[in-house]
Motif scaffolding. Structure first.
Motif, PDB file in Angstrom:
ATOM      1  N   THR A 193      -4.913   5.325  -9.979  1.00 28.75           N
ATOM      2  CA  THR A 193      -5.998   4.975  -9.069  1.00 28.75           C
ATOM      3  C   THR A 193      -6.392   3.554  -9.496  1.00 28.75           C
TER       4      THR A 193
ATOM      5  N   ILE B 137       0.778  -1.055  -0.233  1.00 25.47           N
ATOM      6  CA  ILE B 137       0.037  -0.032   0.185  1.00 25.47           C
ATOM      7  C   ILE B 137       1.092   1.317   0.079  1.00 25.47           C
TER       8      ILE B 137
ATOM      9  N   TYR C   3       2.024   2.104  -3.477  1.00 24.10           N
ATOM     10  CA  TYR C   3       0.994   2.461  -4.463  1.00 24.10           C
ATOM     11  C   TYR C   3       0.548   3.797  -4.001  1.00 24.10           C
ATOM     12  N   ILE C   4       0.725   4.131  -2.974  1.00 26.98           N
ATOM     13  CA  ILE C   4       0.362   5.789  -2.407  1.00 26.98           C
ATOM     14  C   ILE C   4       1.365   6.879  -3.076  1.00 26.98           C
TER      15      ILE C   4
ATOM     16  N   PHE D  87      -5.089   0.337  -7.421  1.00 30.40           N
ATOM     17  CA  PHE D  87      -5.566  -0.295  -6.096  1.00 30.40           C
ATOM     18  C   PHE D  87      -6.418  -1.521  -6.382  1.00 30.40           C
TER      19      PHE D  87
ATOM     20  N   CYS E  45     -10.861  -2.341  -1.959  1.00 33.00           N
ATOM     21  CA  CYS E  45      -9.927  -1.688  -3.187  1.00 33.00           C
ATOM     22  C   CYS E  45     -10.643  -1.062  -4.359  1.00 33.00           C
ATOM     23  N   THR E  46     -11.593  -1.378  -4.576  1.00 34.02           N
ATOM     24  CA  THR E  46     -12.346  -0.884  -5.863  1.00 34.02           C
ATOM     25  C   THR E  46     -12.745   0.334  -5.328  1.00 34.02           C
TER      26      THR E  46
ATOM     27  N   LEU F 177      -3.779  -4.073  -7.315  1.00 32.68           N
ATOM     28  CA  LEU F 177      -3.476  -4.487  -5.827  1.00 32.68           C
ATOM     29  C   LEU F 177      -4.416  -5.751  -5.328  1.00 32.68           C
ATOM     30  N   ALA F 178      -5.694  -5.353  -5.519  1.00 37.49           N
ATOM     31  CA  ALA F 178      -6.354  -6.423  -4.962  1.00 37.49           C
ATOM     32  C   ALA F 178      -6.415  -7.803  -5.500  1.00 37.49           C
TER      33      ALA F 178
ATOM     34  N   VAL G 136     -12.062   2.242  -2.715  1.00 32.16           N
ATOM     35  CA  VAL G 136     -10.966   2.957  -2.556  1.00 32.16           C
ATOM     36  C   VAL G 136     -10.321   3.563  -3.919  1.00 32.16           C
ATOM     37  N   SER G 137     -10.259   2.904  -4.864  1.00 28.49           N
ATOM     38  CA  SER G 137      -9.789   3.362  -6.218  1.00 28.49           C
ATOM     39  C   SER G 137     -10.792   4.216  -7.053  1.00 28.49           C
TER      40      SER G 137
ATOM     41  N   THR H 282     -11.204  -7.208  -2.220  1.00 25.93           N
ATOM     42  CA  THR H 282     -11.293  -6.487  -3.934  1.00 25.93           C
ATOM     43  C   THR H 282     -12.372  -5.339  -3.860  1.00 25.93           C
TER      44      THR H 282
END
Length: 144
Positions: free
Chosen positions: A75, A21, A24-25, A78, A119-120, A81-82, A122-123, A116
């Motif tokens: 974006t 994380i 990615y940030i 994320f 994360c979606t 990432l999931a 957040v994206s 997932t």
């Protein structure tokens, strides 16, 4: 893990992606700041002077518009990432443990889908925030 320990599965999924994380940030912040600096330079800085003085600068304006897409693509990372968190399961033979575990397979899948979905979400929120930030910096409305 006792039977029906969904919280433990969620914690496991979180710990799989926890280390990734921060990178990615940093990537999202970096790839958001670069187009902002480019937009500000095209309005007030050296690129604006170049546009005024020569035709070469006018050729750069479409490139500046294209750079606004870069943060939106970041974006989406994320979501990647999931999806990427399943890769560490291959190495330590997680599938063998999962099959011998008293926890039903549907709970393993539900935990993965829950992370997932988070994360979606957040994206999507990051995507909207970056869209509004780019619009504010550019001085244009979000919708045309």
């Amino acid at each position: 893990m006792k039977t029906g320990s969904f919280k433990g599965l969620l914690c496991r999924e979180y710990y799989l992606i926890k280390g990734k994380i921060p990178s990615y940030i940093v990537m999202i912040v970096t790839f958001t700041l670069l187009p902002i600096l480019l937009i500000l330079s095209s309005k007030y800085g050296n690129i604006a002077l170049l546009v005024e003085k020569s035709d070469i600068g006018n050729a750069m304006l479409p490139l500046i518009e294209i750079t606004k897409i870069i943060p939106a693509m970041c974006t989406v990372m994320f979501v990647v990432l999931a999806v990427d968190m399943g890769i560490p399961d291959i190495n330590p033979l997680w599938e063998s443990f999962r099959l011998s575990s008293p926890v039903k397979g549907i709970k393993f899948a539900a935990a993965r889908y829950t992370i997932t979905a988070v994360c979606t979400l957040v994206s999507a929120v990051l995507g909207l925030a970056v869209t509004f930030l780019m619009a504010a910096v550019d001085g244009k409305p979000v919708t045309t």
